[in-house]
Design a protein around this motif. Structure first.
Motif, PDB file in Angstrom:
ATOM      1  N   ILE A   1       0.836  -1.203   0.000  1.00 27.65           N
ATOM      2  CA  ILE A   1       0.000   0.000   0.000  1.00 27.65           C
ATOM      3  C   ILE A   1       0.869   1.249   0.000  1.00 27.65           C
ATOM      4  O   ILE A   1       0.633   2.189  -0.761  1.00 27.65           O
ATOM      5  N   ARG A   2       1.906   1.242   0.826  1.00 25.34           N
ATOM      6  CA  ARG A   2       2.780   2.416   0.933  1.00 25.34           C
ATOM      7  C   ARG A   2       3.670   2.619  -0.290  1.00 25.34           C
ATOM      8  O   ARG A   2       4.331   3.648  -0.405  1.00 25.34           O
ATOM      9  N   SER A   3       3.689   1.649  -1.208  1.00 22.38           N
ATOM     10  CA  SER A   3       4.479   1.819  -2.436  1.00 22.38           C
ATOM     11  C   SER A   3       3.736   2.672  -3.469  1.00 22.38           C
ATOM     12  O   SER A   3       4.324   3.089  -4.469  1.00 22.38           O
ATOM     13  N   PHE A   4       2.451   2.952  -3.230  1.00 23.22           N
ATOM     14  CA  PHE A   4       1.650   3.769  -4.132  1.00 23.22           C
ATOM     15  C   PHE A   4       1.724   5.235  -3.697  1.00 23.22           C
ATOM     16  O   PHE A   4       2.149   5.539  -2.581  1.00 23.22           O
ATOM     17  N   PRO A   5       1.291   6.165  -4.562  1.00 23.39           N
ATOM     18  CA  PRO A   5       1.365   7.587  -4.206  1.00 23.39           C
ATOM     19  C   PRO A   5       0.600   7.906  -2.913  1.00 23.39           C
ATOM     20  O   PRO A   5      -0.515   7.436  -2.714  1.00 23.39           O
ATOM     21  N   GLU A   6       1.246   8.686  -2.076  1.00 26.60           N
ATOM     22  CA  GLU A   6       0.619   9.105  -0.820  1.00 26.60           C
ATOM     23  C   GLU A   6      -0.271  10.316  -1.071  1.00 26.60           C
ATOM     24  O   GLU A   6       0.067  11.193  -1.877  1.00 26.60           O
ATOM     25  N   ILE A   7      -1.405  10.328  -0.402  1.00 27.94           N
ATOM     26  CA  ILE A   7      -2.245  11.523  -0.389  1.00 27.94           C
ATOM     27  C   ILE A   7      -1.740  12.326   0.807  1.00 27.94           C
ATOM     28  O   ILE A   7      -1.946  11.936   1.954  1.00 27.94           O
ATOM     29  N   LYS A   8      -1.044  13.401   0.512  1.00 28.70           N
ATOM     30  CA  LYS A   8      -0.372  14.172   1.555  1.00 28.70           C
ATOM     31  C   LYS A   8      -1.372  14.847   2.495  1.00 28.70           C
ATOM     32  O   LYS A   8      -2.481  15.178   2.113  1.00 28.70           O
ATOM     33  N   ARG A   9      -0.918  15.058   3.704  1.00 26.37           N
ATOM     34  CA  ARG A   9      -1.729  15.776   4.690  1.00 26.37           C
ATOM     35  C   ARG A   9      -1.250  17.212   4.751  1.00 26.37           C
ATOM     36  O   ARG A   9      -0.076  17.499   4.594  1.00 26.37           O
ATOM     37  N   GLU A  10      -2.204  18.082   5.011  1.00 26.54           N
ATOM     38  CA  GLU A  10      -1.903  19.493   5.262  1.00 26.54           C
ATOM     39  C   GLU A  10      -2.687  19.854   6.500  1.00 26.54           C
ATOM     40  O   GLU A  10      -3.885  20.111   6.432  1.00 26.54           O
ATOM     41  N   GLY A  11      -2.025  19.800   7.643  1.00 26.05           N
ATOM     42  CA  GLY A  11      -2.739  19.929   8.911  1.00 26.05           C
ATOM     43  C   GLY A  11      -3.595  18.696   9.112  1.00 26.05           C
ATOM     44  O   GLY A  11      -3.110  17.584   8.991  1.00 26.05           O
TER      45      GLY A  11
END
Length: 160
Positions: free
Chosen positions: A137-147
């Motif tokens: 799962i972590r090898s795929f693009p991360e949906i970044k967090r902003e706060g």
């Protein structure tokens, strides 16, 4: 609607607005006995934005170490697996499909989210690889967090 789905819809709409795009992201209201094909839809004449997203959330903080196709997806009364139903819907509608997976890491550890192109998920399912490990799962693009919110950019979602 789960918190993850709501945050994803809001983040997609923020991305659309910030970039001046003609599109809208939304979640259809789910009715008790009516099947719902996907959790989040994006409508646009732009084929890159015309998409559907299924959302899954797993609790890593409580010991989950994989997303299991038998446990985390449903089978309908006709014996058709959710991955098959969604794949059929995506093929018929022409939408790009994705699976968004939120990893709940436990109290004090926050959350991570990753986006998996549906074709990759479908390939694993058809090859009888019936789970995705945390590492996969972590090898795929991360949906970044902003706060506390997610910051999406669908242009980054295609490649591993």
């Amino acid at each position: 609607m789960t918190e993850f789905e709501r945050m994803l819809v809001n983040s997609l709409n923020a991305y659309i607005e910030e970039n001046g795009l003609k599109a809208i992201s939304y979640r259809l209201k789910q009715h008790r006995f009516t099947p719902q094909f996907l959790d989040v839809l994006v409508d646009s004449l732009n084929p890159d934005l015309y998409m559907g997203i299924e959302c899954k959330s797993i609790s890593v903080g409580k010991g989950a170490n994989a997303l299991y196709f038998s446990q985390h997806f449903t089978v309908d009364k006709n014996g058709i697996h959710q991955i098959e139903r969604i794949s059929d819907y995506l093929n018929r509608s022409g939408r790009r499909g994705f699976l968004a997976v939120e990893l709940r890491l436990g109290p004090g550890h926050g959350r991570e989210a990753y986006i998996i192109p549906w074709k990759e998920l479908e390939k694993e399912y058809l090859n009888q690889n019936l789970k995705l490990t945390l590492k996969e799962i972590r090898s795929f693009p991360e949906i970044k967090r902003e706060g506390k919110d997610y910051k999406v950019d669908p242009r980054e979602w295609e490649g591993k």
